[in-house]
Enzyme design. Structure first.
Site, PDB file in Angstrom:
ATOM      1  N   CYS A   1       0.930  -1.286  -0.079  1.00  0.00           N
ATOM      2  CA  CYS A   1      -0.065  -0.047   0.303  1.00  0.00           C
ATOM      3  C   CYS A   1       0.843   1.204  -0.126  1.00  0.00           C
ATOM      4  CB  CYS A   1      -0.954  -0.027   1.339  1.00  0.00           C
ATOM      5  SG  CYS A   1      -1.883  -1.232   1.558  1.00  0.00           S
TER       6      CYS A   1
HETATM    7  N1  LIG Z   1      -5.573   5.030   6.650  1.00  0.00           N
HETATM    8  C1  LIG Z   1      -5.620   4.904   5.316  1.00  0.00           C
HETATM    9  C2  LIG Z   1      -5.292   3.301   5.007  1.00  0.00           C
HETATM   10  C3  LIG Z   1      -5.141   3.190   3.511  1.00  0.00           C
HETATM   11  C4  LIG Z   1      -4.804   1.739   3.164  1.00  0.00           C
HETATM   12  C5  LIG Z   1      -4.267   1.707   1.867  1.00  0.00           C
HETATM   13  C6  LIG Z   1      -4.240   0.301   1.185  1.00  0.00           C
HETATM   14  N2  LIG Z   1      -3.937   0.064  -0.136  1.00  0.00           N
HETATM   15  O1  LIG Z   1      -4.404  -0.626   1.860  1.00  0.00           O
END
Ligand SMILES: NCCCCCC(N)=O
Length: 358
Positions: A350
């Site tokens: 992420c």
């Molecule tokens: N607090 C925001 C979390 C976002 C996570 C992004 C993702 N691709 O898991």
């Protein structure tokens, strides 16, 4: 992009670099982001062993980030963002057969906008993709009004895309579009032919079940799925439903899929102390020790010759590392502590965005 001869390559295809964004907002990262900055630095340095890294940072944190990211292969550039999830705010890069590299700049709404979004204002994060493409002098395809995060899709580079209904059919992303219309946008922008829809992603994933936290490609025809055999685990029905889809699916080349299983760590919870370090701000997702976090070993990044994956100080860390070494025999597997990233709601995949080589 498809009409111009461009496609989204698989993550294992050669990269020219990986992008990251430096964390700091105190209502998502505890203690002003200091533990997260240390975790991101370890991730950046691990990736930099395999390929160049560019870290985007605010003006206020530039000097600190530059000093801490003290590795040759890491470039630090100043851009303004809302938060640090470049998988979701960065461009999805597409390539053609003549060495062209362009980017798809999806509309971003903080994982749900005013109907479940994770922070109240996302204008700067919706600009991240175009700022990165400007820096790289890459042409840009903007999908104005079509909301998508890069963490919600995985491709095999040969015409197949895997995603979850929980996210892409969520009313807080593109309520004006049907499944078929959403598929058509993906087919046109990424040059894919087949979409495999898993019903739900991992339990309590605040992104509404991003596939990158639940199921990813290992190579064409082979996927890795987060898995539990414990019927009491709320992930059990989600894993079972995903397996039923994967067992009967046929990819764009007509292949049946090989499904490798990856254990799920935990249950992992934030401590009272960790939650106490996060600012409370109206409109920002609350942090509470009672909430099980969506920890996942599937949330790793494939880099040139390596795998950079999260570990959690969990009993299953060793098994997870062994699974990665088994399914990626050609890659060096590097495990990097992921808890501080998980406390912010995601993990290593992420917070990274690969840029394919021309
Ligand atoms: N607090 C925001 C979390 C976002 C996570 C992004 C993702 N691709 O898991």
């Amino acid at each position: 992009p498809r009409a111009d001869g461009f496609r989204m390559p698989a993550e294992w295809e050669a990269h020219s670099q990986t992008w990251m964004v430096w964390p700091e907002r105190p209502d998502n990262w505890r203690l002003g982001g200091k533990p997260a900055q240390a975790a991101f630095t370890a991730v950046a340095k691990a990736i930099a062993r395999f390929e160049p890294v560019t870290v985007c940072v605010s003006a206020g944190q530039y000097e600190n980030a530059r000093a801490r990211l003290d590795a040759d292969n890491i470039r630090v550039v100043e851009i303004t963002t809302d938060d640090a999830w470049v998988r979701d705010t960065g461009p999805t890069f597409v390539v053609d057969r003549q060495g062209g590299v362009r980017g798809v700049d999806w509309t971003f709404n903080a994982w749900g906008g005013l109907d479940g979004g994770l922070y109240a204002n996302w204008v700067r994060d919706d600009q991240v993709a175009s700022k990165i493409l400007e820096i790289e002098r890459c042409d840009r395809y903007r999908t104005e009004g079509f909301v998508l995060e890069g963490g919600s899709i995985h491709v095999d580079g040969e015409g197949t895309l895997i995603t979850t209904e929980e996210c892409l059919l969520n009313r807080n992303r593109n309520p004006h579009l049907s499944r078929e219309e959403i598929e058509a946008v993906l087919r046109e922008h990424l040059a894919i032919d087949t979409v495999i829809w898993l019903p739900d992603g991992l339990f309590n994933d605040e992104t509404d079940g991003h596939v990158d936290n639940f199921c990813c490609y290992v190579r064409p025809g082979e996927v890795l799925l987060a898995w539990t055999d414990d019927p009491a685990d709320p992930n059990h029905p989600r894993c079972q439903a995903a397996m039923r889809v994967l067992e009967t699916a046929r990819d764009a080349k007509g292949r049946q899929l090989v499904v490798h299983k990856m254990p799920i760590p935990g249950p992992i919870h934030a401590t009272e102390e960790e939650c106490a370090g996060v600012d409370k701000v109206a409109g920002t997702q609350d942090r509470d020790p009672s909430i099980r976090l969506a920890g996942s070993y599937v949330n790793f990044l494939i880099v040139n010759g390596g795998i950079v994956a999260p570990c959690f100080g969990d009993a299953k860390d060793a098994e997870a590392e062994a699974v990665l070494k088994r399914v990626f025999p050609e890659h060096e597997v590097v495990m990097v502590p992921g808890r501080e990233i998980l406390l912010g709601g995601g993990n290593i995949h992420c917070i990274t965005q690969q840029q394919p080589a021309p």
